[in-house]
Motif scaffolding. Structure first.
Motif, short mmCIF file in Angstrom:
data_model
loop_
_atom_site.label_atom_id
_atom_site.label_comp_id
_atom_site.label_asym_id
_atom_site.label_seq_id
_atom_site.Cartn_x
_atom_site.Cartn_y
_atom_site.Cartn_z
N HIS A 130 -13.04 2.59 16.42
CA HIS A 130 -11.63 2.53 16.05
C HIS A 130 -10.99 3.91 15.99
CE1 HIS A 130 -11.49 -1.76 15.36
NE2 HIS A 130 -12.62 -1.67 14.68
N GLY A 131 -11.79 4.97 16.12
CA GLY A 131 -11.24 6.32 16.14
C GLY A 131 -10.86 6.81 14.76
N ALA A 132 -9.92 7.75 14.74
CA ALA A 132 -9.51 8.37 13.48
C ALA A 132 -9.13 7.30 12.47
CB ALA A 132 -8.33 9.31 13.71
N GLY A 133 -9.70 7.40 11.28
CA GLY A 133 -9.42 6.46 10.22
C GLY A 133 -10.32 5.24 10.20
N TRP A 134 -11.36 5.23 11.05
CA TRP A 134 -12.25 4.06 11.14
C TRP A 134 -12.88 3.72 9.79
CZ3 TRP A 134 -17.35 4.17 9.81
CH2 TRP A 134 -17.98 5.41 9.78
N GLU A 135 -13.04 4.72 8.93
CA GLU A 135 -13.64 4.47 7.62
C GLU A 135 -12.82 3.47 6.80
OE1 GLU A 135 -14.67 8.74 8.85
OE2 GLU A 135 -12.88 7.49 8.84
N SER A 136 -11.50 3.47 6.99
CA SER A 136 -10.67 2.52 6.25
C SER A 136 -10.92 1.08 6.71
CB SER A 136 -9.19 2.87 6.37
OG SER A 136 -8.72 2.69 7.70
N VAL A 137 -11.27 0.91 7.99
CA VAL A 137 -11.63 -0.43 8.47
C VAL A 137 -12.93 -0.86 7.79
CG1 VAL A 137 -12.25 -1.84 10.47
CG2 VAL A 137 -10.49 -0.07 10.70
N ARG A 138 -13.90 0.05 7.74
CA ARG A 138 -15.17 -0.26 7.07
C ARG A 138 -14.92 -0.63 5.61
NH1 ARG A 138 -19.21 4.44 6.66
NH2 ARG A 138 -17.65 5.04 5.14
N GLU A 139 -14.12 0.15 4.92
CA GLU A 139 -13.82 -0.14 3.51
C GLU A 139 -13.15 -1.50 3.36
OE1 GLU A 139 -11.55 3.16 2.05
OE2 GLU A 139 -13.15 4.58 2.56
N GLY A 140 -12.24 -1.83 4.26
CA GLY A 140 -11.53 -3.11 4.18
C GLY A 140 -12.44 -4.30 4.41
N VAL A 141 -13.26 -4.25 5.45
CA VAL A 141 -14.12 -5.41 5.75
C VAL A 141 -15.29 -5.51 4.78
CG1 VAL A 141 -13.41 -5.48 8.17
CG2 VAL A 141 -15.51 -4.24 7.55
N ASP A 142 -15.66 -4.38 4.17
CA ASP A 142 -16.77 -4.35 3.21
C ASP A 142 -16.30 -4.71 1.80
OD1 ASP A 142 -19.46 -3.93 2.48
OD2 ASP A 142 -19.08 -1.83 1.96
N GLY A 143 -15.01 -4.59 1.53
CA GLY A 143 -14.48 -4.82 0.19
C GLY A 143 -14.40 -6.30 -0.15
N PRO A 144 -14.06 -6.60 -1.40
CA PRO A 144 -14.06 -7.99 -1.87
C PRO A 144 -13.12 -8.92 -1.11
CG PRO A 144 -13.15 -6.51 -3.54
CD PRO A 144 -13.69 -5.65 -2.44
N GLN A 145 -12.05 -8.39 -0.53
CA GLN A 145 -11.13 -9.23 0.26
C GLN A 145 -11.44 -9.18 1.76
OE1 GLN A 145 -8.94 -11.50 -1.02
NE2 GLN A 145 -10.13 -10.91 -2.81
N GLY A 146 -12.57 -8.57 2.12
CA GLY A 146 -13.01 -8.53 3.50
C GLY A 146 -13.98 -9.67 3.78
N TRP A 147 -15.11 -9.35 4.42
CA TRP A 147 -16.09 -10.39 4.77
C TRP A 147 -16.60 -11.17 3.56
CZ3 TRP A 147 -15.46 -12.27 9.14
CH2 TRP A 147 -15.16 -11.48 10.26
N PRO A 148 -16.72 -10.57 2.37
CA PRO A 148 -17.17 -11.39 1.23
C PRO A 148 -16.28 -12.61 0.97
CG PRO A 148 -17.47 -9.09 0.69
CD PRO A 148 -16.70 -9.14 2.01
N VAL A 149 -14.96 -12.46 1.07
CA VAL A 149 -14.09 -13.61 0.82
C VAL A 149 -14.24 -14.66 1.92
CG1 VAL A 149 -11.91 -12.85 1.89
CG2 VAL A 149 -11.86 -14.29 -0.12
N TYR A 150 -14.46 -14.22 3.16
CA TYR A 150 -14.69 -15.18 4.25
C TYR A 150 -15.96 -15.98 3.99
CZ TYR A 150 -11.14 -13.08 7.32
OH TYR A 150 -9.96 -12.63 7.89
N LEU A 151 -17.02 -15.29 3.60
CA LEU A 151 -18.28 -15.98 3.36
C LEU A 151 -18.21 -16.89 2.14
CD1 LEU A 151 -20.80 -13.18 4.34
CD2 LEU A 151 -20.20 -15.24 5.65
#
Length: 160
Positions: A130-151
């Motif tokens: 994702h380039g510059a700022g990719w860490e924010s994508v990781r934080e989003g999908v790893d956070g409680p409203q990311g993949w955990p809520v989907y699962l």
């Protein structure tokens, strides 16, 4: 549910009380009930449905109440009932990207854990694409409203 983050990948695992075929089918055929409506790149347009096209070359997309469409993932692999892989075509600024080189991947594996139990392993990888700022994508999908809520929603749909 358990989760780990290492470098550019996020992993989650959950075991469900369903045979592998049903676990796979519910995840892909009822994805509309799993994805939260508030995860909406069409905003302010409300989402009428989320569609998972169950074939390589298909898309995962949201259809707005006005008929507009936002294709935010491509189906890269579809191997029922054991796994699928989709692209994550959403940038660090939560915009759709069209260059596959700028997209990460999500692989979901379904592993039989007896005749009526399935371990579901989700890996979101290549986030650095994702380039510059990719860490924010990781934080989003790893956070409680990311993949955990989907699962969590997936487990609820299976139980319902």
């Amino acid at each position: 549910m358990s989760g780990t983050t290492s470098g550019e990948a996020v992993r989650f695992e959950v075991t469900v009380a369903a045979p592998v075929e049903r676990a796979f089918r519910v995840f892909t055929e009822q994805f509309d009930r799993i994805k939260p409506r508030e995860h909406n790149l069409l905003a302010p347009e409300a989402i009428a449905e989320t569609v998972f096209e169950a074939r390589v070359g298909g898309h995962v997309y949201d259809r707005g109440e006005n008929g507009s469409v936002c294709r935010w993932a491509r189906v890269l692999a579809f191997d029922p009932p054991t796994r699928f892989v989709i692209s994550w075509d959403i940038s660090p600024t939560w915009q759709v990207v069209t260059d596959p080189a700028e997209a990460s991947e999500v692989e979901v594996r379904f592993v039989a854990d007896g005749p009526d139990r399935t371990r579901v392993e989700l890996e979101h990888r290549h986030l650095e694409r994702h380039g510059a700022g990719w860490e924010s994508v990781r934080e989003g999908v790893d956070g409680p409203q990311g993949w955990p809520v989907y699962l969590e929603r997936y487990v609820a749909v299976l139980a319902g």
